[in-house]
Design an enzyme around this catalytic site. Structure first.
Site, mmCIF file in Angstrom:
data_model
loop_
_atom_site.group_PDB
_atom_site.id
_atom_site.type_symbol
_atom_site.label_atom_id
_atom_site.label_comp_id
_atom_site.label_asym_id
_atom_site.label_seq_id
_atom_site.Cartn_x
_atom_site.Cartn_y
_atom_site.Cartn_z
ATOM 1 N N SER A 142 -12.912 -13.904 -31.171
ATOM 2 C CA SER A 142 -12.655 -15.060 -30.312
ATOM 3 C C SER A 142 -13.941 -15.431 -29.596
ATOM 4 C CB SER A 142 -11.571 -14.724 -29.285
ATOM 5 O OG SER A 142 -11.487 -15.709 -28.278
ATOM 6 N N TYR A 156 -8.016 -9.562 -22.657
ATOM 7 C CA TYR A 156 -8.123 -10.216 -23.963
ATOM 8 C C TYR A 156 -9.581 -10.327 -24.400
ATOM 9 C CZ TYR A 156 -7.830 -13.827 -27.553
ATOM 10 O OH TYR A 156 -7.945 -14.522 -28.729
#
Length: 250
Positions: A142, A156
């Site tokens: 990501s 995350y």
């Protein structure tokens, strides 16, 4: 560059996994698709085989947090197809809460799914690739991995950064072998996972995002920000900007 004919995708029942499966099927690749929701996998299999006669699609149930099952499913796909040419570690989780706010349970679940389960998938894939002496391992990280991020993104972002470091370490280990490693850093691509997030001018629709993902994967680079514009530039700013700026804009 060899054509990767048989491709395994985890988390293939929705979002980026489902979208990439459609793109690869249109290129007439054979697909090994796994996820927890087998009803959606079976519907996707019927759709792809109906639209692309001759394309072989096999589906299996997989909870990536069941580590023994990860190895069983990957080996079963390998036995079924005879060889796996590419494995895309895509399954992941986006939940999270600010650290110290009493939601260790949510952060733990994210850490276990996005890093420990990803490690299990990499182990299972590399076991097969080392035995074959060939293969392409792709990890979906990501843009959040570029920097430590505040609030709900803290865990995350950390898991995606750890996953990217793991993939780079594996790549360093097999530099002299005919095994390729690619780390993908997606920007804002609309999916079920991002559905509750506020829309931004930088967000692209699922189909466009998945086309860009597949195009990047096909090039087999060591790393790629996807879509390249504007995320290569955004990534540079994220890595070099003052932390206070990153905190305000996240």
């Amino acid at each position: 560059m060899p054509k990767r004919q048989t491709i395994l995708i985890t988390g293939a029942s929705s979002g980026l996994g489902e979208g990439m499966a459609r793109e690869f099927a249109a290129q007439r690749r054979h697909l090994a698709l796994c996820a927890r929701r087998t009803d959606r996998l079976l519907a996707l299999k019927a759709e792809l085989e109906g639209q692309h006669p001759g394309v072989r699609v096999s589906v299996r149930a997989l909870d990536v947090n069941d580590h023994a099952q990860v190895f069983e499913v990957f080996r079963a796909f390998k036995d079924e197809f005879g060889q796996l040419d590419r494995v895309i570690v895509n399954a992941g989780l986006g939940k999270g809460q600010p650290i110290g706010k009493g939601r260790f349970d949510a952060n733990l679940q994210t850490a276990q799914t996005n890093f420990i389960a990803a490690l299990a998938q990499c182990e299972a894939a590399m076991e097969i690739f080392r035995a074959q002496n060939s293969g392409h391992l792709v990890g979906i990280s990501s843009m959040s991995a570029m920097r430590g991020l505040p609030r709900n993104l803290s865990t995350y972002a950390a898991t995606k950064a750890g996953f990217a470091a793991l993939l780079e370490g594996i790549r360093a280990d097999v530099l002299r072998l005919p095994i390729k490693l690619t780390t993908i850093f997606p920007g804002y691509i609309e999916t079920e996972l991002s559905g509750k997030a506020a829309k931004t001018p930088l967000m692209v629709d699922t189909a466009s995002g998945c086309r860009a993902l597949v195009a990047a994967i096909e090039r087999e680079p060591a790393t790629a920000c996807v879509p390249a514009w504007p995320w290569v530039l955004v990534g540079w700013f994220m890595r070099h900007a003052p932390l206070a700026w990153v905190a305000r804009t996240s």
